[in-house]
Design a protein around this motif. Structure first.
Motif, PDB file in Angstrom:
ATOM      1  N   THR A  70      80.603   0.117 -64.149  1.00 49.51           N
ATOM      2  CA  THR A  70      80.414  -1.310 -63.887  1.00 49.51           C
ATOM      3  C   THR A  70      81.759  -2.015 -63.912  1.00 49.51           C
ATOM      4  O   THR A  70      82.792  -1.388 -64.165  1.00 49.51           O
ATOM      5  N   LEU A  80      82.775   3.164 -69.067  1.00 46.09           N
ATOM      6  CA  LEU A  80      82.219   1.839 -68.771  1.00 46.09           C
ATOM      7  C   LEU A  80      82.798   1.273 -67.484  1.00 46.09           C
ATOM      8  O   LEU A  80      82.078   0.708 -66.647  1.00 46.09           O
ATOM      9  N   PRO A  93      82.900  -4.855 -66.081  1.00 40.70           N
ATOM     10  CA  PRO A  93      82.476  -5.728 -67.169  1.00 40.70           C
ATOM     11  C   PRO A  93      83.420  -6.882 -67.480  1.00 40.70           C
ATOM     12  O   PRO A  93      83.125  -7.712 -68.340  1.00 40.70           O
ATOM     13  N   PRO A 128      85.572  -5.699 -72.737  1.00 39.13           N
ATOM     14  CA  PRO A 128      85.743  -4.350 -73.302  1.00 39.13           C
ATOM     15  C   PRO A 128      87.214  -3.985 -73.490  1.00 39.13           C
ATOM     16  O   PRO A 128      87.552  -3.209 -74.384  1.00 39.13           O
TER      17      PRO A 128
END
Length: 401
Positions: free
Chosen positions: A95, A91, A97, A101
């Motif tokens: 990106t 992840l 995020p 996360p």
């Protein structure tokens, strides 16, 4: 066969070391990614998220370890941790995020740890004989020290090469290595065909707590562990930071003191690894912890940095020896069918409850200074050493030959 010569034990030890290395790299990667994605306060919150499920669910994790078997639980836990870490690594590659996360990963890790830690503690008794458990405790201590020394540079290298995603990927890979190794480990059957719990989870947990409460050795042993950890955790964590700042030793000086402690604890683990069995384990654990408590109190009054380093080495040697012996006595005294639940209680004491003393120690040092708080902590730690000396059953506890 001696444990360090047993290929089965060596496979277990290699798997355990890889898992601990993965943990060390993971924590460094998590802290780095959290600091980069948010404020220091937010990063601190992310780092602390895992503590809540770990403490709340630990006792239930012991029930699960006993019900399904420690190897099966450890393998499943490592697989889940590996998948979660690699998912976050992917992840972060794709990106940016933010913190969510990372917080979710910390929450998953803490939840899985609540099951993983009791199972890991119960596993040594299923891979070797009772007469080798003290040696295995020493080998396990060496693995922990190795992981703490090597893991941080490995994590730093991962961050330097590819940022947090690379460090998370490295952590996941290390944890993944442990899974096939654990699957290849031969597991001993429980003595007498004993089986895991078969009632409801609540009933199984209650049965495990009754087993500890009614046991002539385990009940006072848990009290000794609690008092020893309660008096030890504050001075050697937040207290050491404040002591180094008060004495002007700085971060470098604090690092040297921690290194001294690590060398002492490693020496204690090496002693058990080489000797395998020390006579009068219950008595020796109490004497070592009582002597270590004097070293804890003396640390606050060390006149120079290098005296403090030597004192910390003594603390590590004595408390490390006591802790390893307590772990071996616990492994041999507990009914194997209850070992996951017994380990869960001792782990909850050490990892869930006693860290709560750190903010109390910091506040007390702010009010009364370093010296008095270290002395009070040393007295509490010393009481943990007195327990094995005054409880006959624990004082006479021996490790199997």
């Amino acid at each position: 066969m001696q444990a360090h010569r047993d290929p089965n034990v060596r496979r277990w030890l290699t798997a355990y070391t890889c898992s601990m290395l993965g943990d060390s790299v993971y924590y460094l990667a998590l802290s780095w990614a959290a600091v980069r994605a948010g404020t220091p306060a937010q990063a601190g919150l992310v780092m602390s998220v895992s503590a809540v499920p770990r403490a709340v669910l630990m006792l239930g994790g012991g029930v699960i370890a006993d019900r399904f078997g420690p190897r099966r639980v450890v393998v499943g836990s490592d697989a889940m941790r590996c998948a979660a870490v690699l998912a976050v690594a992917a992840l972060l590659c794709l990106t940016s995020p933010g913190l969510w996360p990372l917080a979710l990963l910390a929450l998953v890790f803490g939840t899985v740890d609540a099951v993983f830690i009791p199972a890991v503690g119960a596993l040594p008794a299923r891979v070797t004989g009772p007469d080798q458990l003290a040696r295995v405790q020493g080998m396990r201590g060496l693995a922990i020290r190795f992981a703490s020394v090597v893991g941080a540079p490995l994590g730093g290298l991962g961050v330097a090469v590819g940022g947090a995603p690379a460090a998370f990927a490295l952590a996941g890979a290390l944890i993944a290595v442990s899974v096939p190794l654990l699957l290849s480990v031969r597991i001993r059957e429980l003595p007498g065909g004993a089986d895991g719990p078969r009632g409801t989870a609540r009933a199984d947990l209650a049965a495990g707590l009754r087993h500890i409460r009614r046991h002539r050795v385990l009940a006072p042993l848990m009290l000794s562990i609690a008092l020893g950890d309660l008096g030890f955790v504050g001075p050697l964590n937040v207290g050491l930071t404040l002591l180094a700042d008060h004495r002007g030793w700085g971060a470098t000086g604090m690092g040297w003191v921690l290194a001294g402690f690590g060398v002492g604890a490693g020496a204690a683990s090496l002693l058990l690894t080489v000797r395998g069995r020390l006579p009068r384990a219950g008595l020796l654990s109490g004497v070592a912890l009582l002597a270590g408590s004097f070293a804890v109190g003396a640390l606050a009054f060390a006149p120079t940095l290098w005296v403090a380093v030597g004192t910390a080495l003594l603390v590590g040697l004595l408390t490390g020896l006591s802790g390893a012996l307590c772990g071996a006595v616990l492994q041999t005294q507990a009914d194997p069918a209850y070992l996951g639940r017994v380990t869960a209680v001792s782990s909850l004491i050490s990892l869930g409850l006693t860290p709560l003393s750190m903010p109390v120690a910091a506040a007390a040092i702010g009010l009364w200074g370093v010296g008095p708080v270290y002395l009070v902590s040393a007295c509490v730690c010393g009481l943990g050493g007195v327990v094995p000396l005054v409880v006959p059953a624990l004082r006479r506890a021996e490790l199997p030959r």
